[in-house]
Design a protein around this motif. Structure first.
Motif, PDB file in Angstrom:
ATOM      1  N   LEU A  68      41.550  44.392  47.544  1.00 59.79           N
ATOM      2  CA  LEU A  68      40.492  44.392  48.560  1.00 59.79           C
ATOM      3  C   LEU A  68      39.991  45.812  48.816  1.00 59.79           C
ATOM      4  N   ARG A  69      40.930  46.764  48.878  1.00 61.21           N
ATOM      5  CA  ARG A  69      40.510  48.159  49.069  1.00 61.21           C
ATOM      6  C   ARG A  69      39.663  48.628  47.889  1.00 61.21           C
ATOM      7  N   GLY A  70      40.104  48.244  46.680  1.00 65.22           N
ATOM      8  CA  GLY A  70      39.352  48.641  45.493  1.00 65.22           C
ATOM      9  C   GLY A  70      37.963  48.034  45.466  1.00 65.22           C
ATOM     10  N   TYR A  71      37.851  46.801  45.914  1.00 63.23           N
ATOM     11  CA  TYR A  71      36.547  46.135  45.972  1.00 63.23           C
ATOM     12  C   TYR A  71      35.625  46.874  46.943  1.00 63.23           C
ATOM     13  N   ARG A  72      36.155  47.202  48.114  1.00 58.84           N
ATOM     14  CA  ARG A  72      35.333  47.873  49.120  1.00 58.84           C
ATOM     15  C   ARG A  72      34.921  49.268  48.647  1.00 58.84           C
ATOM     16  N   SER A  73      35.836  49.978  48.011  1.00 65.32           N
ATOM     17  CA  SER A  73      35.511  51.319  47.522  1.00 65.32           C
ATOM     18  C   SER A  73      34.387  51.265  46.491  1.00 65.32           C
ATOM     19  N   ALA A  74      34.468  50.293  45.587  1.00 69.56           N
ATOM     20  CA  ALA A  74      33.426  50.157  44.566  1.00 69.56           C
ATOM     21  C   ALA A  74      32.083  49.826  45.207  1.00 69.56           C
ATOM     22  N   LEU A  75      32.093  49.002  46.251  1.00 65.38           N
ATOM     23  CA  LEU A  75      30.851  48.673  46.948  1.00 65.38           C
ATOM     24  C   LEU A  75      30.244  49.915  47.595  1.00 65.38           C
ATOM     25  N   ILE A  76      31.091  50.686  48.270  1.00 70.14           N
ATOM     26  CA  ILE A  76      30.602  51.885  48.955  1.00 70.14           C
ATOM     27  C   ILE A  76      29.999  52.862  47.954  1.00 70.14           C
ATOM     28  N   GLU A  77      30.613  52.919  46.768  1.00 73.87           N
ATOM     29  CA  GLU A  77      30.118  53.831  45.734  1.00 73.87           C
ATOM     30  C   GLU A  77      28.923  53.265  44.973  1.00 73.87           C
ATOM     31  N   ALA A 113      38.461  43.633  32.998  1.00 76.51           N
ATOM     32  CA  ALA A 113      38.435  44.915  32.291  1.00 76.51           C
ATOM     33  C   ALA A 113      39.489  45.873  32.849  1.00 76.51           C
ATOM     34  N   ALA A 114      40.205  46.525  31.937  1.00 77.06           N
ATOM     35  CA  ALA A 114      41.276  47.436  32.335  1.00 77.06           C
ATOM     36  C   ALA A 114      40.746  48.576  33.205  1.00 77.06           C
ATOM     37  N   ALA A 115      39.522  49.036  32.917  1.00 75.03           N
ATOM     38  CA  ALA A 115      38.951  50.144  33.700  1.00 75.03           C
ATOM     39  C   ALA A 115      38.766  49.742  35.158  1.00 75.03           C
ATOM     40  N   ALA A 116      38.320  48.503  35.381  1.00 79.52           N
ATOM     41  CA  ALA A 116      38.130  48.029  36.758  1.00 79.52           C
ATOM     42  C   ALA A 116      39.474  47.900  37.470  1.00 79.52           C
ATOM     43  N   ARG A 117      40.487  47.419  36.729  1.00 77.68           N
ATOM     44  CA  ARG A 117      41.815  47.284  37.345  1.00 77.68           C
ATOM     45  C   ARG A 117      42.386  48.661  37.693  1.00 77.68           C
ATOM     46  N   ARG A 118      42.205  49.603  36.809  1.00 84.26           N
ATOM     47  CA  ARG A 118      42.694  50.957  37.098  1.00 84.26           C
ATOM     48  C   ARG A 118      41.981  51.543  38.312  1.00 84.26           C
ATOM     49  N   ALA A 119      40.676  51.330  38.388  1.00 84.04           N
ATOM     50  CA  ALA A 119      39.908  51.864  39.522  1.00 84.04           C
ATOM     51  C   ALA A 119      40.389  51.281  40.844  1.00 84.04           C
ATOM     52  N   ALA A 120      40.805  50.014  40.803  1.00 80.12           N
ATOM     53  CA  ALA A 120      41.270  49.362  42.031  1.00 80.12           C
ATOM     54  C   ALA A 120      42.750  49.601  42.293  1.00 80.12           C
ATOM     55  N   GLY A 121      43.473  50.121  41.288  1.00 80.91           N
ATOM     56  CA  GLY A 121      44.891  50.383  41.464  1.00 80.91           C
ATOM     57  C   GLY A 121      45.773  49.166  41.295  1.00 80.91           C
ATOM     58  N   VAL A 122      45.305  48.191  40.501  1.00 77.79           N
ATOM     59  CA  VAL A 122      46.110  46.990  40.269  1.00 77.79           C
ATOM     60  C   VAL A 122      46.402  46.864  38.774  1.00 77.79           C
ATOM     61  N   ARG A 123      47.420  46.053  38.461  1.00 73.25           N
ATOM     62  CA  ARG A 123      47.837  45.905  37.070  1.00 73.25           C
ATOM     63  C   ARG A 123      47.949  44.446  36.677  1.00 73.25           C
ATOM     64  N   GLY A 124      47.809  44.195  35.381  1.00 70.23           N
ATOM     65  CA  GLY A 124      48.088  42.880  34.824  1.00 70.23           C
ATOM     66  C   GLY A 124      47.229  41.771  35.409  1.00 70.23           C
ATOM     67  N   ASP A 125      47.697  40.531  35.223  1.00 65.11           N
ATOM     68  CA  ASP A 125      47.015  39.354  35.755  1.00 65.11           C
ATOM     69  C   ASP A 125      47.905  38.660  36.772  1.00 65.11           C
ATOM     70  N   LEU A 126      47.299  37.840  37.596  1.00 60.21           N
ATOM     71  CA  LEU A 126      48.052  37.063  38.577  1.00 60.21           C
ATOM     72  C   LEU A 126      49.003  36.116  37.861  1.00 60.21           C
ATOM     73  N   ASP A 127      50.247  35.977  38.389  1.00 59.37           N
ATOM     74  CA  ASP A 127      51.192  35.046  37.788  1.00 59.37           C
ATOM     75  C   ASP A 127      51.509  33.910  38.759  1.00 59.37           C
ATOM     76  N   HIS A 128      52.359  32.994  38.308  1.00 58.73           N
ATOM     77  CA  HIS A 128      52.700  31.785  39.058  1.00 58.73           C
ATOM     78  C   HIS A 128      53.189  32.118  40.467  1.00 58.73           C
ATOM     79  N   PHE A 129      54.098  33.073  40.572  1.00 60.91           N
ATOM     80  CA  PHE A 129      54.689  33.379  41.879  1.00 60.91           C
ATOM     81  C   PHE A 129      53.748  34.204  42.745  1.00 60.91           C
ATOM     82  N   GLY A 130      52.939  35.047  42.115  1.00 63.77           N
ATOM     83  CA  GLY A 130      51.968  35.809  42.884  1.00 63.77           C
ATOM     84  C   GLY A 130      50.906  34.936  43.524  1.00 63.77           C
TER      85      GLY A 130
END
Length: 459
Positions: free
Chosen positions: A193-202, A222-239
């Motif tokens: 959510l923080r990464g989404y808001r930061s990208a919007l502001i920019e 895209a890996a670049a978008a995930r890096r920009a937001a500070g998240v990794r990988g994909d959502l899994d069953h438990f997440g």
């Protein structure tokens, strides 16, 4: 909507409730058109179901009380059972409409082995965000909901005395506070959510859209978008559990009273490999336990299935803990079924209720026709009854699976022609024919296809 084996445009051969009212108040042209267009296609209407539904009165008080409780922070799980044709799809959409009027967001998800396997809850969550709808926004309403949440945080921060200069910092503090509980289980939800808001502001629309897709459970972001937001990988069953918890928080804080979710066609689990079936049944048990534990305040979760799924050895009974959680007494007269129980039984159609439904649709159609008296005279109650019996006969006498085809024929073949052609008389100029290509798998299995193409309406 994902279509699976026996489903046809969302009907699953399950059309409408077992009785129907005469609409007491005037109906807008738009609502009437929505309902009739869907019936003409052989589909369950997406809205306007209150125009068709009675027979649900005995459920209404208990279900409304449950929706009110969920709106106040409780969570509810409900299992709906009914044979094909009993109206499960109609019932859940009718209940979803009631929820939406109370301010709920709504999502209807078709369970299927290939598209949405229940044992992969990350996929179920993804379908939920794809199908998410509100009173104001069609699917997917995820972005409007998230944007409304950030707007609400800004308004709350300003109300607490924040200035324009320190507003971003104050919003960040509120975000952290509101998602404290969620972050214990799924810290990446708040990070995204923080990464989404930061990208919007920019002003980086590409990154903000990609991060929102990741937040909605989409894979291969895209890996670049995930890096920009500070998240990794994909959502899994438990997440997925943590992300659902986060979505409920965002919905509540953005002004929604809750989330109404339908997992439709759960009986398809009976046809998957035994290892996948066991995982799916256990996932369902986990989900029910989490709902009952209070982890998901504001969630009303409904599953639908056939009696064979709930009672058979290839379904719920295969997992004893799940069977215990869903156990409901159906040995008494259906009139005395308890609508507060974990399972609800839909009784299905009789010949009388099918005719009643046809008359209701005829009257709804006539109310918007140029010559309503001619509609009612040429498609009078007796004719509607004859057509209902003929369609039931075409389907091996199984009235329970006749509504979809009956309403399709009534609206598209009979009422439309009466409305458009002044000299059309259905008793003289219409012969019912049922071709195998217009039947669902269930209808086709019940019909006598050797003669189904040449069934005559005897009136």
């Amino acid at each position: 909507m994902t279509q699976t084996g026996h489903e046809h445009a969302g009907w699953e051969t399950e059309e409408v409730s077992a009785a129907s009212p005469n609409p007491a108040s005037p109906v807008s042209a738009g609502r009437r058109r929505t309902v009739l267009d869907a019936l003409r296609r052989g589909a369950v209407p997406e809205s306007g179901l209150d125009l068709l539904a009675t027979g649900l009165d005995r459920f209404q008080a208990a279900l409304d009380a449950e929706l009110d409780a969920v709106a106040s922070g409780a969570s509810v799980f409900k299992a709906v059972r009914g044979e094909y044709g009993s109206g499960k799809t109609f019932f859940t959409r009718w209940l979803g409409e009631r929820a939406k009027r109370l301010g709920f967001a709504v999502a209807e998800i078709q369970i299927s082995e290939t598209e949405t396997p229940l044992h992969r809850l990350e996929t179920v969550y993804r379908r939920l965000t794809e199908r998410l709808t509100t009173a104001s926004f069609p699917p997917s309403a995820l972005r409007p909901v998230v944007d409304a949440w950030f707007y609400a945080l800004e308004e709350d921060a300003l109300a607490d005395g924040a200035s324009e200069e320190n507003l971003p910092d104050e919003v960040e503090k509120l975000l952290t506070a509101r998602l404290t509980e969620v972050s214990r289980h799924a810290p990446s939800f708040a990070t995204a959510l923080r990464g989404y808001r930061s990208a919007l502001i920019e002003g980086d629309e590409t990154t903000s859209a990609a991060v929102l897709a990741w937040l909605g459970g989409q894979p291969h972001v895209a890996a670049a978008a995930r890096r920009a937001a500070g998240v990794r990988g994909d959502l899994d069953h438990f997440g997925a559990f943590g992300f659902l918890q986060g979505l409920l928080t965002v919905l509540r804080d953005s002004g929604h009273t809750g989330l109404f979710v339908v997992l439709d066609e759960v009986e398809t689990l009976q046809r998957v490999r035994s290892d996948a079936r066991d995982k799916a049944l256990n996932a369902l048990r986990q989900l029910i336990d989490e709902v009952h534990s209070g982890r998901f305040p504001g969630l009303y979760l409904v599953i639908t299935g056939t009696p064979a799924f709930y009672d058979g050895q290839q379904g719920v009974q295969r997992l004893a803990p799940l069977a215990q959680r869903l156990a409901t007494d159906f040995t008494t007269d259906p009139r005395f079924d308890n609508p507060r129980a974990v399972q609800l039984r839909l009784p299905g159609f009789t010949q009388e209720s099918l005719v009643h439904l046809g008359v209701t649709i005829r009257d709804l159609y006539a109310a918007g026709a140029a010559a309503p008296d001619r509609i009612k005279a040429l498609a009078d109650d007796a004719y509607v009854g004859d057509l209902a019996r003929a369609v039931g006969g075409a389907l091996g006498g199984k009235v329970g699976v006749a509504p979809r085809l009956f309403l399709k024929k009534l609206v598209g073949d009979v009422l439309d022609r009466i409305d458009q052609f002044g000299d059309f008389d259905p008793r003289q100029h219409y012969r019912l024919t049922v071709g195998s290509t217009e039947l669902t798998d269930v209808e086709r299995n019940l019909a006598d296809l050797a003669s189904a193409d040449e069934i005559e309406l005897d009136v």
